[in-house]
Design an enzyme around this catalytic site. Structure first.
Site, PDB file in Angstrom:
ATOM      1  N   LEU A 234      56.899  56.398  13.415  1.00 39.74           N
ATOM      2  CA  LEU A 234      56.293  55.399  13.025  1.00 39.74           C
ATOM      3  C   LEU A 234      55.054  55.007  13.628  1.00 39.74           C
ATOM      4  CD1 LEU A 234      59.249  53.213  12.018  1.00 39.74           C
ATOM      5  CD2 LEU A 234      57.994  54.861  10.362  1.00 39.74           C
ATOM      6  N   PHE A 236      52.723  55.227  17.734  1.00 40.50           N
ATOM      7  CA  PHE A 236      52.656  55.960  19.108  1.00 40.50           C
ATOM      8  C   PHE A 236      51.686  54.851  19.786  1.00 40.50           C
ATOM      9  CE2 PHE A 236      53.910  60.097  17.494  1.00 40.50           C
ATOM     10  CZ  PHE A 236      55.074  60.245  18.288  1.00 40.50           C
ATOM     11  N   SER A 237      52.049  54.661  21.172  1.00 45.75           N
ATOM     12  CA  SER A 237      50.995  53.779  22.025  1.00 45.75           C
ATOM     13  C   SER A 237      51.500  54.310  23.425  1.00 45.75           C
ATOM     14  CB  SER A 237      51.414  52.410  21.915  1.00 45.75           C
ATOM     15  OG  SER A 237      52.579  52.048  22.593  1.00 45.75           O
ATOM     16  N   ASN A 238      50.938  53.870  24.196  1.00 47.85           N
ATOM     17  CA  ASN A 238      51.076  54.289  25.588  1.00 47.85           C
ATOM     18  C   ASN A 238      52.182  53.782  26.234  1.00 47.85           C
ATOM     19  OD1 ASN A 238      50.446  55.827  28.005  1.00 47.85           O
ATOM     20  ND2 ASN A 238      49.065  53.955  28.860  1.00 47.85           N
ATOM     21  N   GLY A 240      55.242  54.110  24.479  1.00 47.59           N
ATOM     22  CA  GLY A 240      56.293  54.735  23.944  1.00 47.59           C
ATOM     23  C   GLY A 240      56.004  54.740  22.334  1.00 47.59           C
ATOM     24  N   GLY A 241      57.058  55.398  21.639  1.00 47.03           N
ATOM     25  CA  GLY A 241      56.815  55.387  20.294  1.00 47.03           C
ATOM     26  C   GLY A 241      57.822  54.606  19.433  1.00 47.03           C
ATOM     27  N   ASP A 366      53.113  36.098  18.855  1.00 50.24           N
ATOM     28  CA  ASP A 366      52.580  37.383  18.523  1.00 50.24           C
ATOM     29  C   ASP A 366      52.451  37.470  16.973  1.00 50.24           C
ATOM     30  OD1 ASP A 366      50.806  39.367  18.897  1.00 50.24           O
ATOM     31  OD2 ASP A 366      52.383  40.951  19.567  1.00 50.24           O
TER      32      ASP A 366
END
Length: 843
Positions: A234, A236-238, A240-241, A366
């Site tokens: 769904l 991705f980022s640094n 994790g997914g 947030d």
């Protein structure tokens, strides 16, 4: 690296402008070898945030097995000390991130995953050095932590990794004609050096035997007992997914949130710390229907997964994109009222959800549209609790998304109240990023929302009393309709006030691409800004032109570029501004690099040929006209579906519009028709236009836009307004009822109520200028309203006015996205009497 990640890299050094990362304020945190004494016989060089050391006289190796060491901000200094000693002793060149802050940046949550964790890179002279050097480095940094580098092969369980790749800067074009880092294959040909988030080696490279155990360990690094099967990624980022998965036995659908240790830093910890905080928070909130049910934590290899309920629905951001009344949709009074009622119902549901969470002693902190799920029944749920806190936590850092985060010093409850307000406002006016530039924009956006949606009384939402009181700026931005001369002067003052002629990398703040393209270009560099100043009658100081000439001489010519991103456009501007000798010199340098494989005006052959047409006429140079004719013939062959002759490959546009599509070829064909009088160019122009018209669709309100994937675009660079401008030029030379009908359907788009960005090529300024050119008859009131709406984005700055550029991320003076483009567009509206000739270079 994607444009998104590049933008983030250039966004950290200055809160106002995109800046080169080398200007990061880290003087007090740099490692000793970065700016202190270095060993005798070694040479130091700086490139961005990297410092390199190499033995004097050593010949650089072009490519091979490079060694990467990862590190955490806490251990990077010790990693450099120990690994550096090994490399210095053996005379192996290496580079490292220069400071702790640089390490934190490259390991940040939103940075590119493939580059994450890389702290030090060593370049062995050949692979025979690899076994002994790896053993020595593994021993030197034994016990020091570091994140796993996704693009590399890990050596053992520590921070040492290897990958085959380029040691020096080489470039080639990929299959789409984009310049990318390159390797040399066995035949000597340059090919792309793949730098993704998965370890791979070029097909002609065989890993040395010493790497076999580590390759085997990599293939075994999985857990067959993991009870979930991933169905879809769904996000991705640094860190994790995030994955959609099913339980292997029960079939229950869940969401997996992955955390990579030591990665995804955000100033409050790494991904793993945030994941555990989220897990504890969800346990506290268990049973509430506005949060996902938590199903546990699982560790696979060294990655940890939080397993939580899959909540059916779409993010609020997706709902907003689908529902918001924008040009192309029904924007009548009832449609606006209906949308406002829906937005209020979502806001009310969001307030109830946060009240329930607060009742458990938790604050979310947030709140923004991507963290809110709207269920099919209209109720909402909150996801992503990694920044949650207890309701009485006294020491809270400022967190959250731009445009939605509460002012510094807000309590958790205040942050949530602010987030509800900002989200409510964003549903009506999705440009809340403007509040980051100027807090007084909150009142401007509230008033605009109330006016557009007919909100009763004072309207909603109203900014909560959080942080410092916000008062309107005493120096308001003049209304462009009522006092264009005053705004014109402020735009000129703002552009001059931010000029930096003492720098070599850029003359004016611009989109981050200015640093990639050399600072001289039309789209984002000095050429575009100086052209806008000159065409609007503003002074252009001689030392600005001197700077542009010097920047053109410094520019790299190895990769062919075009009219807006290369030397062709800069040559044209220099010629128009009277520097004819330097202009021809610049044109010759552009031509020496050859043609880019693209067809369009922005970066491709149509733009280069238009520059040749300009110089063919101004200098009476028939050879340049002959070259433009050859380009025109190749572009026409491409439009016919034939294989063009000569000049390498030519890629057909996959997008439609004035700068990025076949409409650019049509502009060239019309220019050649004027210069040669040959009817064949008129026919070629119509064929080229037909390609872009095929990308157009009729919208529910009867207007016409370009369909590109899931988006519908009206803009100049890519979109139907740019196509309509070329169609109007065609109609000046020949009759065509279908093109006349197209223009009539496009014209109302240029006066749309809401446009997210203000700029020339992809925003409101370009649309109102297009309307002035196409003829505002019947749309005068709508056009005046659209011009006035530019005040939403105007920011008082250094005694003048600046506008934010692409993505509303940073202030920009450039032509494509910033103040120079707005200046030129409004000049076209108010002073240019709708003449297109002064709007865009060579078009």
């Amino acid at each position: 690296m994607s444009d998104q990640h590049q933008a983030l890299l250039y966004a950290v050094a200055d809160h106002r402008y995109f800046e080169t990362p080398s200007r990061l304020a880290d003087d007090g945190e740099r490692y000793p070898w970065a700016d202190g004494p270095i060993p005798p016989g070694w040479i130091r060089a700086d490139q961005g945030l990297w410092t390199s050391l190499r033995p004097a006289g050593a010949e650089p190796v072009e490519q091979g097995w490079k060694i990467h060491l990862s590190a955490t901000p806490h251990t990077a200094g010790l990693t450099l000390e120990r690994a550096g000693a090994v490399l210095l002793k053996r005379g192996v060149p290496f580079k490292f991130l220069r400071s702790r802050r640089a390490v934190e940046l490259f390991s940040g949550k939103q940075m590119h995953r493939a580059a994450s964790g890389k702290f030090l890179a060593a370049y062995p002279p050949d692979e025979t050095w690899l076994p002994e050097l790896l053993d020595a480095l593994v021993a030197a940094v034994d016990g020091l932590p570091g994140p796993y580098i996704l693009s590399d092969l890990r050596i053992g369980g520590g921070p040492v990794h290897v990958r085959y790749g380029a040691f020096v800067e080489l470039w080639c074009e990929d299959a789409d004609g984009v310049a990318v880092p390159a390797l040399r294959d066995p035949s000597g040909r340059l090919v792309p050096d793949a730098r993704g988030a998965v370890y791979r080696t070029p097909q002609w490279v065989n890993p040395p035997p010493e790497l076999e155990p580590h390759l085997l360990a990599r293939t075994r690094a999985r857990d067959d007992d993991f009870p979930y099967a991933v169905r879809k990624a769904l996000h991705f980022s640094n860190a994790g997914g995030i994955y959609l998965a099913d339980h292997r036995v029960t079939g229950r659908q869940v969401v997996l949130r992955e955390a990579r240790p030591f990665a995804g830093l955000d100033g409050l910890g790494d991904a793993l710390e945030r994941l555990h905080r989220e897990y504890r928070t969800l346990l506290t909130l268990r049973g509430l229907d506005c949060v996902p049910e938590v199903h546990g934590l699982h560790t696979v290899w060294e990655h940890t997964y939080l397993v939580e309920e899959y909540i059916e629905g779409r993010t609020l951001l997706e709902e907003m994109v689908e529902r918001h009344p924008v040009a192309g949709r029904d924007c009548g009074p009832e449609a606006l009222r209906s949308y406002a009622r829906w937005a209020e119902s979502v806001a009310a549901s969001l307030r109830r959800a946060l009240d329930a969470i607060h009742g458990r002693g938790v604050c979310f902190r947030d709140v923004h549209p991507s963290n809110i799920i709207v269920r099919p029944d209209g109720s909402v749920a909150l996801v992503d609790f990694e920044y949650a806190s207890t309701i009485d936590d006294p020491d809270l850092a400022r967190v959250g998304a731009r445009g939605f985060r509460a002012p510094a010093g807000a309590t958790g409850v205040e942050a949530d109240a602010y987030g509800v307000w900002a989200t409510s406002l964003a549903m009506l006016m999705p440009i809340t990023e403007m509040i980051e530039f100027a807090p007084e924009k909150a009142a401007v956006l509230e008033a605009a929302a109330a006016e557009r949606f007919g909100l009763a009384g004072a309207g909603w939402p109203r900014r909560p009393d959080v942080g410092a009181a916000v008062t309107p700026d005493a120096a308001e931005v003049p209304d462009p309709v009522d006092d264009w001369p005053a705004l014109r002067e402020l735009l000129i003052v703002g552009i001059h006030a931010c000029a930096t002629p003492d720098r070599e990398d850029r003359l004016f703040p611009a989109d981050w691409a200015v640093f990639e393209q050399g600072g001289h270009t039309v789209a984002h560099g000095a050429a575009g800004v100086l052209l806008a100043l000159a065409r609007t009658g503003a002074p252009v100081p001689a030392h600005y032109l001197d700077w542009l000439v010097a920047a053109c001489r410094r520019a790299r010519t190895g990769i062919p570029r075009g009219l807006y991103d290369g030397l062709y456009g800069s040559a044209l501007v220099l010629d128009e501004l009277g520097r004819r000798q330097e202009a021809r010199e610049t044109l010759d340098r552009a031509g020496a690099a050859g043609f880019a494989p693209h067809a369009g005006i922005h970066s491709g052959q149509a733009g280069a040929a238009l520059a040749y047409c300009h110089f063919a006429e101004s200098a009476q140079d028939s050879a340049l006209l002959d070259e433009a004719v050859r380009v025109g013939e190749r572009l026409d062959a491409l439009a016919r579906g034939e294989t063009p002759d000569g000049a390498g490959r030519l890629i057909a546009p996959t997008r439609a519009g004035l700068l990025l599509g076949f409409s650019g070829a049509a502009v060239l064909h019309l220019r050649l028709h004027d210069l040669t009088g040959e009817r064949r160019w008129l026919l070629a122009a119509r064929r080229a236009l037909a390609h872009d018209v095929e990308h157009c669709v009729v919208m529910p309100d009867g207007t016409v836009m370009v369909r590109q994937g899931h988006r519908h675009l009206p803009y100049l660079d890519e979109g139907s307004c740019g196509i309509a401008l070329v169609a109007r030029d065609y109609l000046d030379r020949a009759e065509d009822p279908s093109l006349a009908a197209l223009i009539d359907r496009v014209r109302p788009l240029a006066a749309g109520d809401f446009v997210r960005e203000p700029g020339l090529l992809r925003g409101r300024a370009g649309l109102v200028a297009a309307l002035a050119v196409l003829g505002p008859e019947g749309c005068e009131q709508e056009m005046a309203r659209s011009v006035r709406a530019l005040s939403w984005h105007a920011v008082r700055h250094r005694g003048g006015v600046l506008f934010p550029g692409y993505g509303l991320q940073k202030l920009s003076a450039d032509l494509a996205s910033g103040s120079a483009g707005v200046l030129l567009a409004l000049h076209t509206v108010f002073d240019g009497k709708g003449e297109r000739a002064g709007l865009l270079p060579a078009i």
